[in-house]
Design an enzyme around this catalytic site. Structure first.
Site, PDB file in Angstrom:
ATOM      1  N   GLY A 101       4.961  13.555   1.396  1.00  0.00           N
ATOM      2  CA  GLY A 101       4.374  12.314   2.007  1.00  0.00           C
ATOM      3  C   GLY A 101       4.745  11.370   2.317  1.00  0.00           C
ATOM      4  O   GLY A 101       5.610  11.068   3.629  1.00  0.00           O
ATOM      5  N   GLY A 109       6.618  13.764  -5.276  1.00  0.00           N
ATOM      6  CA  GLY A 109       7.874  13.125  -5.411  1.00  0.00           C
ATOM      7  C   GLY A 109       9.329  13.624  -4.740  1.00  0.00           C
ATOM      8  O   GLY A 109      10.780  13.212  -4.697  1.00  0.00           O
ATOM      9  N   TYR A 128       0.821  -1.072   0.270  1.00  0.00           N
ATOM     10  CA  TYR A 128      -0.066   0.230  -0.347  1.00  0.00           C
ATOM     11  C   TYR A 128       0.641   1.344  -0.239  1.00  0.00           C
ATOM     12  O   TYR A 128       0.819   2.219  -1.070  1.00  0.00           O
ATOM     13  CB  TYR A 128      -0.401  -0.086   1.214  1.00  0.00           C
ATOM     14  CG  TYR A 128      -1.850   1.354   1.164  1.00  0.00           C
ATOM     15  CD1 TYR A 128      -3.138   1.270   0.335  1.00  0.00           C
ATOM     16  CD2 TYR A 128      -1.773   2.539   1.932  1.00  0.00           C
ATOM     17  CE1 TYR A 128      -3.679   2.142   0.538  1.00  0.00           C
ATOM     18  CE2 TYR A 128      -2.803   3.169   2.374  1.00  0.00           C
ATOM     19  CZ  TYR A 128      -3.924   3.416   0.804  1.00  0.00           C
ATOM     20  OH  TYR A 128      -4.548   4.424   0.953  1.00  0.00           O
ATOM     21  N   SER A 165      -6.006  13.313   6.507  1.00  0.00           N
ATOM     22  CA  SER A 165      -6.861  13.019   5.321  1.00  0.00           C
ATOM     23  C   SER A 165      -8.173  12.167   5.983  1.00  0.00           C
ATOM     24  O   SER A 165      -8.407  12.241   6.835  1.00  0.00           O
ATOM     25  CB  SER A 165      -6.069  11.300   4.415  1.00  0.00           C
ATOM     26  OG  SER A 165      -6.496  10.679   4.229  1.00  0.00           O
ATOM     27  N   ARG A 211      -0.109   7.360  -7.999  1.00  0.00           N
ATOM     28  CA  ARG A 211      -0.893   6.101  -7.175  1.00  0.00           C
ATOM     29  C   ARG A 211      -2.271   6.020  -7.860  1.00  0.00           C
ATOM     30  O   ARG A 211      -3.396   5.624  -7.970  1.00  0.00           O
ATOM     31  CB  ARG A 211      -1.062   6.605  -5.990  1.00  0.00           C
ATOM     32  CG  ARG A 211       0.096   6.679  -5.428  1.00  0.00           C
ATOM     33  CD  ARG A 211      -0.374   6.659  -3.657  1.00  0.00           C
ATOM     34  NE  ARG A 211      -0.966   6.158  -2.568  1.00  0.00           N
ATOM     35  CZ  ARG A 211      -0.922   4.691  -2.247  1.00  0.00           C
ATOM     36  NH1 ARG A 211       0.500   4.259  -2.372  1.00  0.00           N
ATOM     37  NH2 ARG A 211      -1.742   4.370  -1.712  1.00  0.00           N
ATOM     38  N   ARG A 254      11.995  13.746  -1.764  1.00  0.00           N
ATOM     39  CA  ARG A 254      12.843  13.146  -1.173  1.00  0.00           C
ATOM     40  C   ARG A 254      14.198  13.409  -0.920  1.00  0.00           C
ATOM     41  O   ARG A 254      14.329  12.880   0.047  1.00  0.00           O
ATOM     42  CB  ARG A 254      13.128  12.034  -2.177  1.00  0.00           C
ATOM     43  CG  ARG A 254      12.343  10.996  -2.602  1.00  0.00           C
ATOM     44  CD  ARG A 254      11.348  10.466  -2.557  1.00  0.00           C
ATOM     45  NE  ARG A 254      10.472   9.074  -2.484  1.00  0.00           N
ATOM     46  CZ  ARG A 254       8.683   9.751  -2.422  1.00  0.00           C
ATOM     47  NH1 ARG A 254       8.793  10.921  -2.483  1.00  0.00           N
ATOM     48  NH2 ARG A 254       7.859   8.881  -3.022  1.00  0.00           N
ATOM     49  N   HIS A 278      -0.631  13.012  -7.038  1.00  0.00           N
ATOM     50  CA  HIS A 278      -1.211  11.744  -6.437  1.00  0.00           C
ATOM     51  C   HIS A 278       0.235  10.749  -5.801  1.00  0.00           C
ATOM     52  O   HIS A 278      -0.472   9.576  -5.528  1.00  0.00           O
ATOM     53  CB  HIS A 278      -2.967  11.440  -6.283  1.00  0.00           C
ATOM     54  CG  HIS A 278      -3.183  10.280  -5.144  1.00  0.00           C
ATOM     55  ND1 HIS A 278      -4.221  11.358  -4.504  1.00  0.00           N
ATOM     56  CD2 HIS A 278      -3.080   9.681  -3.877  1.00  0.00           C
ATOM     57  CE1 HIS A 278      -5.097  10.907  -3.761  1.00  0.00           C
ATOM     58  NE2 HIS A 278      -4.322   9.441  -2.955  1.00  0.00           N
TER      59      HIS A 278
END
Length: 600
Positions: A546, A525, A243, A326, A495, A527, A492
């Site tokens: 994220g 993206g 997931y 969320s 995803r 990082r 997203h």
């Protein structure tokens, strides 16, 4: 002495190097509590000597069992044992099935079968491996030994995310965890809330690490951002790993997100006279904030760590970073607000129900506003889940399980609860399977709203509204026409739609079209600190982080999330400073500091 805890166990004075406890990255909350207690005692010149500390064990199986409520996501061994005994399940099958149930639920990995050994035997699965702790009252130091056992790879594998909860007697719980007791049932309290700490300059984190290194201390979490994902995945079950890391289709969109950053390079400037480190503050949605990042909305966080969104929200507040909650969270709106605190900046992300469920939408908005969420982020690209092969290979959809993970906002919503009882004649808790499915179909209705429907949200939300999932100039202009206050350039994280464009690739076009008319956020993206710098230089006012903070959540709970946020900000600050860029303001950080590699 700082970092060394003095305690009494079985009548003997002991001392524990708390850094050793941190090495296995287990029991992070206990470690934080012990460090705080040790620091307070050290400051007052006294050692910490408490019989309650000698009883900090995984789960007591002696005279007193702690009956921890389901709302705390901890089940007692006795409750599990009764459940399977009532079904006629006996012996080793009962024991193993109990372990499986606990692991799948993302709760305490502790289980004791009455038919396995003496009454004082305690069994626990730590980091995905089954360990027999031996006898009750082994003392704090035993936790480090358990960690070493796990690191050596001993013990049978147990399916599950791989985390351990712990319990202690009442005095120890009050001191260490902030639990209060009523009729031997534990409830979390707020009496252990620490006073607010002034925000630290991100580069100070680096200095602290080097100073501790002089005492031969190595940090428990890596600073190499490219290693976070692999280390986190190694700790997760196949379901949770799929997931977290999965993408839509072949993963092409996600790959493009990552590759887009390397197409831009920073042009360092020399002999730029500076008086200090760069100013990282920014203003979005009418609010001045210390840093140009926010915690992106990520759901079902309890499949990654038992504390879930509570840990992430608390870490965000600690680091002065806005937290976006969320709709698919595994805790309630109110619980996140409490964790984020009075000083935390929090925004609510809406998975928008169909118009026939406007009453439920209004209920969520009202709860969020009452709980101190100041902005509304409306996700436009997820009216149903994308084609995700990784999840399908595991047959895993976290929203359809018979628990509150991913559906906690619905399970705690008064309007949804009343409607479910009226339609089915039972409470949500009495039929979690159907309640989860019903809530999931409510917030993922399968069809999209239209631009005209935004008026409903604007009528009933009195704060800023930001539309998330914008990928074209045309849609960005529609955002301006509709009068919203911001947009998020996001796919997203790759995803939802395979074969799409990279978010960074389209960012400059959207900024050129509407950047002077509303606030533009960037997502998908990020990082490293240089990634943040590039997105800001291309016109974003703020970046959403994220997956990286979820890696931190997996590896170290609240402290792990803090580590990721501080690492990214420290990396960003030094990147700007050593490139001669004085602030994240557009007068300093703009396209003039970037160059396309294919033009060199």
């Amino acid at each position: 002495m700082a970092g060394r805890l003095h305690y009494t166990a079985h009548g003997f004075e002991n001392q524990l190097d708390v850094n050793h406890l941190a090495a296995p990255l287990l029991f992070h909350r206990l470690q934080s509590a012990l460090l705080q207690a040790a620091s307070q005692r050290s400051a007052s010149g006294s050692s910490l000597s408490s019989s309650s500390l000698s009883r900090v064990i995984i789960l007591s199986s002696g005279r007193r069992r702690l009956a921890l409520p389901k709302t705390a996501d901890i089940y007692t061994a006795r409750a599990i044992d009764r459940k399977f005994a009532s079904q006629g399940i006996r012996g080793w099958e009962r024991f193993s099935r109990g372990l499986g149930m606990l692991a799948r639920g993302g709760v305490c990995r502790t289980y004791k079968s009455a038919e396995q050994g003496a009454a004082t035997t305690v069994w626990v699965a730590v980091d995905g491996r089954l360990v027999e702790t031996g006898r009750e009252g082994m003392g704090v130091g035993y936790l480090a030994d358990v960690g070493e056992t796990v690191l050596r790879g001993e013990g049978d594998r147990v399916d599950g995310p791989g985390y351990a909860e712990y319990a202690c007697d009442e005095a120890g719980a009050e001191m260490l965890l902030g639990w209060s007791f009523s009729n031997h049932v534990a409830h979390r309290t707020n009496n252990n809330k620490a006073p607010p700490i002034p925000l630290q300059n991100p580069v100070e984190y680096e200095k602290q690490i080097y100073e501790r290194g002089l005492q031969f201390h190595r940090p428990p979490l890596t600073f190499q951002t490219t290693h976070w994902q692999a280390q986190a995945e190694a700790r997760l079950s196949a379901n949770a790993r799929g997931y977290l890391s999965g993408s839509a289709g072949t993963g092409e969109t996600a790959a493009k997100n990552a590759a887009a950053f390397s197409r831009w390079s920073i042009l360092p400037k020399r002999l730029v006279k500076t008086s200090g480190l760069p100013d990282l503050s920014t203003e979005v949605l009418g609010t001045k904030l210390p840093f140009p990042i926010a915690v992106a909305p990520v759901g079902v966080q309890k499949i990654f760590n038992p504390d879930g969104e509570v840990a992430s929200a608390a870490a965000a507040a600690r680091e002065g970073v806005p937290f976006i909650m969320s709709t698919a969270s595994s805790v309630s709106i109110e619980d996140v607000a409490r964790a984020n605190g009075e000083d935390g900046v929090r925004w609510f992300q809406l998975y928008w129900p169909a118009r026939r469920h406007d009453d439920i939408t209004l209920s969520m908005l009202g709860r969020a506003r009452k709980a101190g969420f100041s902005a509304l982020f409306v996700t436009l690209d997820t009216y149903m889940l994308g084609w995700r092969p990784g999840d399908m290979d595991n047959g895993y959809n976290p929203f359809l399980r018979s628990d509150a993970i991913g559906v906690a906002i619905g399970f705690s919503d008064p309007v949804f609860r009343a409607q479910f009882r009226e339609q089915h004649g039972v409470d949500v808790e009495d039929d979690e399977h159907h309640a989860a499915a019903e809530w999931t179909s409510t917030v993922f209705p399968g069809v999209s709203h239209g631009w005209e429907d935004l008026a409903f949200l604007q009528q009933h939300w009195d704060g800023p509204i930001v539309l998330k999932g914008i990928q074209t100039v045309e849609d960005a202009r529609r955002c301006v026409e509709c009068g919203v206050q911001g947009l998020v350039v996001s796919n997203h994280g790759g995803r939802q739609v395979d074969g799409g464009i990279s978010s960074l690739g389209v960012l400059p076009r959207i900024v050129d079209a509407v950047g002077d008319q509303l606030d533009i956020f960037f997502d998908s993206g990020i990082r490293a600190g240089a990634d943040i710098a590039k997105a800001l230089a291309l016109g974003a006012r703020m970046c959403l982080v994220g997956r990286p903070y979820i890696y931190g959540l997996v590896l170290g709970g609240e402290d792990g999330v803090s580590h990721v946020l501080k690492s990214l900000l420290g990396d960003l600050e030094l990147t700007l400073h050593l490139a001669g860029i004085e602030s994240v303001g557009k007068e300093h950080l703009n396209r003039g500091v970037l160059e396309r590699e294919d033009r060199l």
